[in-house]
Write a protein that holds these residues in place. Sequence first.
Motif, mmCIF file in Angstrom:
data_model
loop_
_atom_site.group_PDB
_atom_site.id
_atom_site.type_symbol
_atom_site.label_atom_id
_atom_site.label_comp_id
_atom_site.label_asym_id
_atom_site.label_seq_id
_atom_site.Cartn_x
_atom_site.Cartn_y
_atom_site.Cartn_z
ATOM 1 N N GLY A 45 46.887 121.253 10.387
ATOM 2 C CA GLY A 45 45.516 121.693 10.186
ATOM 3 C C GLY A 45 44.632 121.517 11.414
ATOM 4 N N LEU A 46 45.224 121.377 12.577
ATOM 5 C CA LEU A 46 44.477 121.171 13.813
ATOM 6 C C LEU A 46 44.199 122.526 14.448
ATOM 7 N N LYS A 47 42.936 122.845 14.680
ATOM 8 C CA LYS A 47 42.569 124.188 15.142
ATOM 9 C C LYS A 47 41.852 124.211 16.488
ATOM 10 N N THR A 48 41.556 123.046 17.057
ATOM 11 C CA THR A 48 40.894 123.013 18.368
ATOM 12 C C THR A 48 41.599 122.011 19.273
ATOM 13 N N VAL A 49 41.406 122.178 20.573
ATOM 14 C CA VAL A 49 41.969 121.240 21.546
ATOM 15 C C VAL A 49 41.424 119.832 21.279
ATOM 16 N N GLU A 50 40.154 119.740 20.948
ATOM 17 C CA GLU A 50 39.546 118.436 20.690
ATOM 18 C C GLU A 50 40.189 117.746 19.483
ATOM 19 N N GLU A 51 40.490 118.506 18.435
ATOM 20 C CA GLU A 51 41.158 117.924 17.260
ATOM 21 C C GLU A 51 42.555 117.421 17.625
ATOM 22 N N VAL A 52 43.249 118.154 18.469
ATOM 23 C CA VAL A 52 44.594 117.735 18.882
ATOM 24 C C VAL A 52 44.509 116.502 19.776
ATOM 25 N N GLU A 53 43.551 116.449 20.689
ATOM 26 C CA GLU A 53 43.358 115.245 21.512
ATOM 27 C C GLU A 53 43.155 114.025 20.627
ATOM 28 N N GLU A 54 42.284 114.179 19.643
ATOM 29 C CA GLU A 54 41.997 113.074 18.724
ATOM 30 C C GLU A 54 43.250 112.690 17.931
ATOM 31 N N TYR A 55 43.994 113.687 17.454
ATOM 32 C CA TYR A 55 45.228 113.428 16.720
ATOM 33 C C TYR A 55 46.220 112.645 17.587
ATOM 34 N N ILE A 56 46.403 113.071 18.830
ATOM 35 C CA ILE A 56 47.342 112.381 19.718
ATOM 36 C C ILE A 56 46.884 110.947 19.963
ATOM 37 N N GLU A 57 45.610 110.770 20.262
ATOM 38 C CA GLU A 57 45.108 109.434 20.587
ATOM 39 C C GLU A 57 45.053 108.503 19.381
ATOM 40 N N ASN A 58 44.573 109.017 18.248
ATOM 41 C CA ASN A 58 44.327 108.145 17.101
ATOM 42 C C ASN A 58 45.469 108.059 16.101
ATOM 43 N N LYS A 59 46.392 108.988 16.149
ATOM 44 C CA LYS A 59 47.525 108.939 15.227
ATOM 45 C C LYS A 59 48.825 108.711 15.991
ATOM 46 N N VAL A 60 49.192 109.652 16.832
ATOM 47 C CA VAL A 60 50.485 109.588 17.516
ATOM 48 C C VAL A 60 50.596 108.335 18.387
ATOM 49 N N LEU A 61 49.643 108.124 19.274
ATOM 50 C CA LEU A 61 49.747 106.993 20.189
ATOM 51 C C LEU A 61 49.483 105.654 19.508
#
Length: 174
Positions: A45-61
Amino acid sequence: MNSLSLSMQIETERLVIKDISSSEAAFYLKLFNDPDWIRNISDKGLKTVEEVEEYIENKVLKEFQVNGNGFFTIRTKDHMKPIGVSTLLFRDNTSFYDVGYGLMPDARGKGYAKEATLAMMAYAENTFGIPKIYAITKLDNEPSIGLLQSLGFSLKEQSTIFGEELNNIFEYQY
């Protein structure tokens, strides 16, 4: 946002498999929204670069920046162009390490998934000394099922690991 990353790198004949970084968010936005990714892995459900940055930083990493396991960007050695992701995960809801991958459409059918998965399997064995590694697929993901079988994985069971949907659980014994 800060550019957080893990610290692992594996090189194969044609690939560099390296720590994921939030600076790669534009690439991951394309990957996460590829119709095959959505069908075979998940719709984040990620539709913007900013949402993906946040996902990578706050979930993945944050969730996977432990003990050398997590999400890693696959790049071609010749151009260092990102072509996909390779994973080695020990999830809270399982009792095992599993490997996975996802490639952009133009990188499929070239043996990159097999090469990356073999490298991650070797990394898992050498780093963690585990006797078995697992992989999870959707029931109808024939390309991934075929790849795993060609690597020597065998179907262990079908289970509802991620909610209500039944998945194949493949096992490889070193």
